[in-house]
Motif scaffolding. Structure first.
Motif, PDB file in Angstrom:
ATOM      1  N   LYS A 285       0.830  -1.212   0.000  1.00 48.49           N
ATOM      2  CA  LYS A 285       0.000   0.000   0.000  1.00 48.49           C
ATOM      3  C   LYS A 285       0.861   1.256   0.000  1.00 48.49           C
ATOM      4  O   LYS A 285       0.564   2.237  -0.693  1.00 48.49           O
ATOM      5  CB  LYS A 285      -0.901  -0.006   1.235  1.00 48.49           C
ATOM      6  N   LEU A 286       1.949   1.268   0.773  1.00 50.76           N
ATOM      7  CA  LEU A 286       2.831   2.439   0.805  1.00 50.76           C
ATOM      8  C   LEU A 286       3.483   2.685  -0.555  1.00 50.76           C
ATOM      9  O   LEU A 286       3.639   3.841  -0.981  1.00 50.76           O
ATOM     10  CB  LEU A 286       3.912   2.234   1.876  1.00 50.76           C
ATOM     11  N   ARG A 287       3.859   1.620  -1.233  1.00 46.47           N
ATOM     12  CA  ARG A 287       4.471   1.789  -2.548  1.00 46.47           C
ATOM     13  C   ARG A 287       3.494   2.383  -3.553  1.00 46.47           C
ATOM     14  O   ARG A 287       3.868   3.169  -4.424  1.00 46.47           O
ATOM     15  CB  ARG A 287       4.980   0.444  -3.054  1.00 46.47           C
ATOM     16  N   LYS A 288       2.226   2.005  -3.453  1.00 43.71           N
ATOM     17  CA  LYS A 288       1.230   2.565  -4.361  1.00 43.71           C
ATOM     18  C   LYS A 288       1.005   4.046  -4.099  1.00 43.71           C
ATOM     19  O   LYS A 288       0.790   4.826  -5.022  1.00 43.71           O
ATOM     20  CB  LYS A 288      -0.088   1.803  -4.215  1.00 43.71           C
ATOM     21  N   LYS A 289       1.028   4.441  -2.824  1.00 43.96           N
ATOM     22  CA  LYS A 289       0.775   5.843  -2.476  1.00 43.96           C
ATOM     23  C   LYS A 289       1.952   6.748  -2.841  1.00 43.96           C
ATOM     24  O   LYS A 289       1.780   7.943  -3.097  1.00 43.96           O
ATOM     25  CB  LYS A 289       0.490   5.956  -0.976  1.00 43.96           C
ATOM     26  N   GLU A 290       3.148   6.245  -2.853  1.00 44.51           N
ATOM     27  CA  GLU A 290       4.315   7.072  -3.150  1.00 44.51           C
ATOM     28  C   GLU A 290       4.260   7.605  -4.582  1.00 44.51           C
ATOM     29  O   GLU A 290       3.791   6.927  -5.497  1.00 44.51           O
ATOM     30  CB  GLU A 290       5.594   6.242  -2.961  1.00 44.51           C
ATOM     31  N   GLU A 291       4.721   8.899  -4.785  1.00 43.84           N
ATOM     32  CA  GLU A 291       4.756   9.498  -6.120  1.00 43.84           C
ATOM     33  C   GLU A 291       5.830   8.817  -6.958  1.00 43.84           C
ATOM     34  O   GLU A 291       6.913   8.489  -6.470  1.00 43.84           O
ATOM     35  CB  GLU A 291       5.055  10.997  -6.020  1.00 43.84           C
ATOM     36  N   LYS A 292       5.501   8.725  -8.259  1.00 45.27           N
ATOM     37  CA  LYS A 292       6.449   8.087  -9.144  1.00 45.27           C
ATOM     38  C   LYS A 292       7.643   9.011  -9.382  1.00 45.27           C
ATOM     39  O   LYS A 292       7.465  10.186  -9.714  1.00 45.27           O
ATOM     40  CB  LYS A 292       5.786   7.752 -10.477  1.00 45.27           C
ATOM     41  N   THR A 293       8.799   8.546  -9.245  1.00 42.46           N
ATOM     42  CA  THR A 293      10.013   9.352  -9.446  1.00 42.46           C
ATOM     43  C   THR A 293      10.250   9.582 -10.933  1.00 42.46           C
ATOM     44  O   THR A 293      10.119   8.681 -11.754  1.00 42.46           O
ATOM     45  CB  THR A 293      11.224   8.620  -8.841  1.00 42.46           C
TER      46      THR A 293
END
Length: 348
Positions: A285-293
């Motif tokens: 879930k945290l990876r999905k919420k993080e903005e794409k670099t």
């Protein structure tokens, strides 16, 4: 004087019992008679075993309250296999274990097998030499009774067993002590009144994984092979005490793990797996919420790209013709034909 009473049928008073070795009733040895051969034919044969019962070992087998059906069947099987055993009522949980020595004294028993149940799921076995000691406490695991196994083996009820021990019993001192305790408890005394003078089964005590495995086998007459009869169970040694049901500890098993600890470790292992699954889900879930670099442009990315040919631009100065709607054109054509038909009719 009053006459002696007679029974109905005119029978006289009972004749006196004859003394041993005096069949003529006079107390003197019988004289040889010409009909001696006929008497020998009707004489009672001598017993099979003429020995004397000297080893007066008696084993008391009973339990505390709270045992399940499997333990009750195991006790019944042991009493069946051991003709020198005695039974007693269940002992109350509140009573202390030292009371068992008094029960053994009342029952005239010098050995005891006591099954202690705890939490209605854990079974402990006490083997004791009453009242001096020593005594050993075991945790009983993997119980399988005679009725449950349904093995093909069979033996005579009350026959004397052979005892077979693992070679490890002679290597360690605490195992040597247990071996002597097993011999005195499980071996049927010779010439016991309830025993049969036959040897047709074997009790085996083998040591594997720091536990004692009990098995009962039948000895086949044809080729002396072994066929299992039952019951079977595993003894996990806890402690050996100097006295009977208590006293100083002679030996404590370092490999023993209590059932409560085992259940706790199992629960912790299950909880750890569950916790690990939740942690993996949270990370996803945290990876999905993080903005794409944003990846910076690579200057070498377009090295091998071939540029497309540039077409010349054409400037159209004339207005393009309007596109004719085919539907409207079709309707106009139909109208013209109708008019022509009308004219042709009028001309005729």
């Amino acid at each position: 004087m009053a006459a002696a009473k007679r029974k109905r049928g005119g029978a006289a008073t009972r004749p006196r019992k004859r003394a041993k070795g005096a069949p003529n009733g006079t107390g003197l040895p019988a004289k040889p008679s010409p009909q001696g051969e006929e008497r020998e034919e009707h004489s009672i044969p001598a017993p099979v075993s003429k020995g004397k019962w000297k080893n007066k070992e008696r084993v008391l087998i009973f339990s505390s309250r709270g045992i399940n059906f499997r333990t009750r069947h195991l006790m019944h099987d042991l009493r069946t296999l051991m003709p020198h055993s005695k039974a007693d009522t269940k002992m109350d949980r509140k009573d202390k274990l030292f009371v068992i020595n008094e029960i053994c004294e009342i029952k005239n028993c010098n050995k005891c097998i006591f099954f202690e149940a705890k939490k209605k799921q854990d079974l402990y076995m006490w083997l004791s030499n009453s009242p001096q000691g020593p005594s050993a406490k075991f945790l009983v695991q993997n119980i399988h009774t005679l009725a449950e196994l349904k093995m093909t083996g069979n033996c005579l009820r009350g026959s004397r067993p052979l005892l077979s021990f693992d070679p490890v019993f002679d290597q360690e001192p605490h195992y040597a002590l247990l071996k002597e305790l097993f011999i005195q408890i499980f071996s049927t005394p010779q010439y016991h009144p309830k025993s049969q003078p036959f040897v047709d089964h074997v009790f085996t005590f083998s040591i594997t994984d720091n536990r004692i495995w009990f098995r009962n086998y039948q000895i086949m007459e044809e080729d002396a092979s072994l066929v299992e009869i039952g019951p079977r169970f595993v003894l996990n040694l806890i402690k050996i005490f100097q006295g009977s049901f208590g006293g100083p500890t002679l030996y404590e098993n370092p490999h023993y793990q209590s059932p409560n600890m085992h259940r706790r470790m199992t629960r912790l292992a299950i909880a750890a797996k569950f916790r690990e699954k939740h942690q993996v889900k949270d990370l996803q879930k945290l990876r999905k919420k993080e903005e794409k670099t944003i990846i910076p442009e690579d200057p070498t990315e377009t090295v091998f790209d071939t540029p497309a040919e540039e077409k010349p631009l054409e400037i159209v100065l004339v207005k393009p013709e309007l596109k004719v709607n085919l539907k409207k054109k079709k309707k106009l054509f139909q109208r013209q034909r109708k008019r022509q038909k009308k004219k042709s009719r009028v001309g005729v």
